[in-house]
Scaffold this active site. Structure first.
Site, PDB file in Angstrom:
ATOM      1  N   LEU A  33     128.825  38.874  58.361  1.00 50.70           N
ATOM      2  CA  LEU A  33     127.658  38.899  59.240  1.00 50.70           C
ATOM      3  C   LEU A  33     128.019  38.987  60.722  1.00 50.70           C
ATOM      4  O   LEU A  33     129.060  38.489  61.151  1.00 50.70           O
ATOM      5  CB  LEU A  33     126.811  37.647  58.987  1.00 50.70           C
ATOM      6  CG  LEU A  33     126.352  37.468  57.533  1.00 50.70           C
ATOM      7  CD1 LEU A  33     125.539  36.189  57.395  1.00 50.70           C
ATOM      8  CD2 LEU A  33     125.549  38.664  57.042  1.00 50.70           C
ATOM      9  N   ALA A  35     125.828  39.676  64.867  1.00 48.09           N
ATOM     10  CA  ALA A  35     124.580  39.347  65.576  1.00 48.09           C
ATOM     11  C   ALA A  35     123.406  40.221  65.142  1.00 48.09           C
ATOM     12  O   ALA A  35     122.247  39.815  65.286  1.00 48.09           O
ATOM     13  CB  ALA A  35     124.802  39.464  67.081  1.00 48.09           C
ATOM     14  N   HIS A  37     122.728  41.132  61.963  1.00 51.15           N
ATOM     15  CA  HIS A  37     122.154  40.406  60.821  1.00 51.15           C
ATOM     16  C   HIS A  37     121.390  39.163  61.305  1.00 51.15           C
ATOM     17  O   HIS A  37     120.295  38.854  60.820  1.00 51.15           O
ATOM     18  CB  HIS A  37     123.258  39.922  59.874  1.00 51.15           C
ATOM     19  CG  HIS A  37     124.073  41.007  59.236  1.00 51.15           C
ATOM     20  ND1 HIS A  37     125.399  41.223  59.548  1.00 51.15           N
ATOM     21  CD2 HIS A  37     123.758  41.919  58.285  1.00 51.15           C
ATOM     22  CE1 HIS A  37     125.861  42.216  58.817  1.00 51.15           C
ATOM     23  NE2 HIS A  37     124.898  42.666  58.038  1.00 51.15           N
ATOM     24  N   GLY A 148     117.280  46.377  59.352  1.00 52.99           N
ATOM     25  CA  GLY A 148     117.681  46.882  60.662  1.00 52.99           C
ATOM     26  C   GLY A 148     117.352  48.354  60.824  1.00 52.99           C
ATOM     27  O   GLY A 148     117.605  49.155  59.915  1.00 52.99           O
ATOM     28  N   LYS A 150     118.935  50.243  62.517  1.00 53.67           N
ATOM     29  CA  LYS A 150     120.215  50.960  62.531  1.00 53.67           C
ATOM     30  C   LYS A 150     120.362  51.820  61.279  1.00 53.67           C
ATOM     31  O   LYS A 150     120.876  52.927  61.323  1.00 53.67           O
ATOM     32  CB  LYS A 150     121.373  49.978  62.622  1.00 53.67           C
ATOM     33  CG  LYS A 150     122.672  50.702  62.722  1.00 53.67           C
ATOM     34  CD  LYS A 150     123.841  49.773  62.611  1.00 53.67           C
ATOM     35  CE  LYS A 150     124.975  50.477  61.938  1.00 53.67           C
ATOM     36  NZ  LYS A 150     125.170  50.237  60.577  1.00 53.67           N
ATOM     37  N   MET A 185     126.399  47.315  66.250  1.00 51.84           N
ATOM     38  CA  MET A 185     127.167  46.356  65.447  1.00 51.84           C
ATOM     39  C   MET A 185     127.104  46.767  63.982  1.00 51.84           C
ATOM     40  O   MET A 185     126.071  47.211  63.483  1.00 51.84           O
ATOM     41  CB  MET A 185     126.606  44.960  65.624  1.00 51.84           C
ATOM     42  CG  MET A 185     126.924  44.420  66.991  1.00 51.84           C
ATOM     43  SD  MET A 185     126.546  42.671  67.077  1.00 51.84           S
ATOM     44  CE  MET A 185     126.912  42.383  68.794  1.00 51.84           C
ATOM     45  N   SER A 187     129.375  45.797  60.064  1.00 52.19           N
ATOM     46  CA  SER A 187     130.507  45.146  59.395  1.00 52.19           C
ATOM     47  C   SER A 187     131.693  46.099  59.351  1.00 52.19           C
ATOM     48  O   SER A 187     132.854  45.683  59.418  1.00 52.19           O
ATOM     49  CB  SER A 187     130.113  44.748  57.969  1.00 52.19           C
ATOM     50  OG  SER A 187     128.915  43.997  57.990  1.00 52.19           O
TER      51      SER A 187
HETATM   52  P1  AMP Z   1     124.365  45.320  55.596  1.00 51.67           P
HETATM   53  O1  AMP Z   1     125.002  43.981  55.448  1.00 51.67           O
HETATM   54  O2  AMP Z   1     125.192  46.304  56.358  1.00 51.67           O
HETATM   55  O3  AMP Z   1     123.819  45.863  54.294  1.00 51.67           O
HETATM   56  O4  AMP Z   1     123.092  45.098  56.518  1.00 51.67           O
HETATM   57  C1  AMP Z   1     122.091  44.158  56.178  1.00 51.67           C
HETATM   58  C2  AMP Z   1     120.904  44.384  57.072  1.00 51.67           C
HETATM   59  O5  AMP Z   1     121.296  44.206  58.433  1.00 51.67           O
HETATM   60  C3  AMP Z   1     120.338  45.813  56.957  1.00 51.67           C
HETATM   61  O6  AMP Z   1     118.927  45.761  56.999  1.00 51.67           O
HETATM   62  C4  AMP Z   1     120.898  46.477  58.182  1.00 51.67           C
HETATM   63  O7  AMP Z   1     120.115  47.561  58.649  1.00 51.67           O
HETATM   64  C5  AMP Z   1     120.885  45.332  59.175  1.00 51.67           C
HETATM   65  N1  AMP Z   1     121.805  45.607  60.279  1.00 51.67           N
HETATM   66  C6  AMP Z   1     123.090  46.018  60.195  1.00 51.67           C
HETATM   67  N2  AMP Z   1     123.603  46.230  61.418  1.00 51.67           N
HETATM   68  C7  AMP Z   1     122.619  45.948  62.301  1.00 51.67           C
HETATM   69  C8  AMP Z   1     122.524  45.991  63.729  1.00 51.67           C
HETATM   70  N3  AMP Z   1     123.562  46.350  64.494  1.00 51.67           N
HETATM   71  N4  AMP Z   1     121.363  45.628  64.295  1.00 51.67           N
HETATM   72  C9  AMP Z   1     120.295  45.246  63.535  1.00 51.67           C
HETATM   73  N5  AMP Z   1     120.320  45.192  62.194  1.00 51.67           N
HETATM   74  C10 AMP Z   1     121.468  45.547  61.578  1.00 51.67           C
END
Ligand code: AMP
Length: 300
Positions: A33, A35, A37, A148, A150, A185, A187
Site C-alpha cells: 500500500l 498514499a 490506496h 482510483g 489512475k 503512485m 505498487s
Molecule cells: P491495486 O492495489 O493496484 O489493485 O490498487 C487498488 C486500488 O487503489 C485501485 O482502485 C487503484 O486504482 C487505486 N490506486 C492505485 N494507485 C493509486 C493512486 N496513485 N492514486 C489513487 N488511487 C490509486
C-alpha cells in the site's frame, strides 16, 4: 482493526454490521500500500460506519507472462498503515478460498472497453478484475466501493458491470495521488531503479504537455494531442510507449473530435515496470490530474 482471512469469519462480521444497519465502505487492493490506496481508505472511513479493505493479489488478472510471482508484497507494513488509517476490517483471503479447484465461472466484459488499450495489451486482464471484484462485492456486500481514477479503464469496466448486472453497490472513483514530481503512485514503482524512477515521470510530463497544449491553442486536435504525448515519451530513452490515446472515459471509444469529458490515457514500459497514467478533461473544462503529495518520494 480486525484481520480476517476466512470467508466464514467475514460472513459473521458482515452479519454483525448489517444487523446494526451500518453502512460499509469497501476498498479492494492488491496490497503493497501507498498514499493512493490510503486516500481511498480515508474516504471510505469518512462516508461509512465500517471501512473494509481487502488485500488479495488476484491471480486471475495476471497473464502467464506477467509479474504475479514477483508482484511486491509486505503484509506487516500494509497492516500497520491500515491500522493507522483507522480501518475496521482487513480481509486477506487465501487464493484457494477465492478460486477453489473446481472454480469455473467468470465475468467477461465486452465491447470497446474490453478490447482497447489495457484490454488489448493485457488479454484476459479485465475478465480477472471483473470476476474478483464481483466476488468480493458478494462477500463483503458493501454500500459503497472506492477505486482510483489512475486505473481509469478499470473504473469504466466496473461501472459497466455494476449497471449491466444490477449490482447494488455505489462506485466512487477518486483522484490519482502522485509523488512530488508528478509520477502516479503505484505498487509497481518499486520495480524502478534510480534512473528509471526519474525517467518514469515521462508519462505525467506527456499528459501535462498535452493538457497544456489543449488549453493554449484553439488549433489543438486529437491528432496533435496524441503527437504531443508520443513525442514527450519518445524524448525519454528509458521509456517505451505502449499507447497514447484520447477517448471517451465511459466507453473507451476513440473520440473523433475534442470534447469534454475526454480522457487522455497513456501506458509505457520503463525498465522492468509497465506503468499507466491518465488525465480527465471534465465537463466544466478543468483537468483532473489528481493530487501531488509530500516532498519525499514514497517508493520503498
Ligand atoms: P491495486 O492495489 O493496484 O489493485 O490498487 C487498488 C486500488 O487503489 C485501485 O482502485 C487503484 O486504482 C487505486 N490506486 C492505485 N494507485 C493509486 C493512486 N496513485 N492514486 C489513487 N488511487 C490509486
Amino acid at each position: 482493526m480486525r484481520v480476517i482471512t476466512t470467508l466464514a469469519e467475514l460472513a459473521a462480521a458482515r452479519e454483525a454490521w448489517m444487523g446494526e444497519k451500518q453502512s460499509c465502505g469497501f476498498v479492494p487492493t492488491m496490497g503493497y500500500l501507498h498514499a493512493g490506496h490510503l486516500s481511498l481508505v480515508e474516504q471510505a472511513r469518512s462516508e461509512n460506519e465500517v471501512a473494509v479493505v481487502s488485500i488479495f493479489v488476484n491471480p486471475a488478472q495476471f497473464a502467464p507472462s506477467e509479474d504475479l510471482s514477483r508482484y511486491p508484497r509486505d503484509l506487516p507494513h500494509d497492516l500497520a498503515l491500515l491500522e493507522a488509517a483507522g480501518t475496521d476490517i482487513v480481509f486477506t483471503p487465501a487464493p484457494d478460498d477465492i478460486y477453489p479447484p473446481d472454480f469455473n465461472t467468470y465475468v467477461v466484459p465486452s465491447g470497446a472497453l474490453a478490447e482497447r488499450l489495457e484490454a488489448a495489451v493485457r488479454p484476459g486482464h479485465f475478465r480477472g478484475v471483473a470476476t474478483v471484484v464481483l466476488k468480493l462485492f458478494n462477500l463483503v456486500q458493501p454500500s459503497r466501493a472506492y477505486f482510483g481514477q489512475k486505473d481509469a479503464q478499470q473504473v469504466a469496466v466496473l461501472r459497466r458491470m455494476l449497471t449491466d448486472l444490477n449490482v447494488p453497490v455505489e462506485l466512487l472513483a477518486l483522484p490519482t495521488i502522485r509523488e512530488a514530481d508528478g509520477l502516479a503512485m503505484s505498487s509497481r514503482n518499486s520495480y524502478l531503479g534510480a534512473e528509471d524512477r526519474l525517467a518514469a515521470t515521462a508519462l505525467f510530463r506527456a499528459l501535462q504537455a498535452a493538457a497544456a497544449s489543449f488549453n493554449a491553442s484553439a488549433d489543438t486536435t486529437i491528432a496533435s494531442l496524441r503527437r504531443t504525448m508520443i513525442e514527450t515519451v519518445a524524448a525519454e530513452p528509458r521509456a517505451t510507449l505502449d499507447y497514447a490515446d484520447v477517448c471517451d472515459p465511459a466507453t473507451f471509444e476513440p473520440l473523433a473530435e475534442l470534447r469534454a469529458p475526454m480522457l487522455l490515457a497513456i501506458a509505457a514500459r520503463v525498465g522492468p515496470a509497465r506503468l499507466i497514467d491518465n488525465v480527465l478533461l471534465n465537463r466544466d473544462g478543468s483537468w483532473n490530474m489528481g493530487r501531488r503529495i509530500g516532498g519525499q518520494d514514497s517508493t520503498r
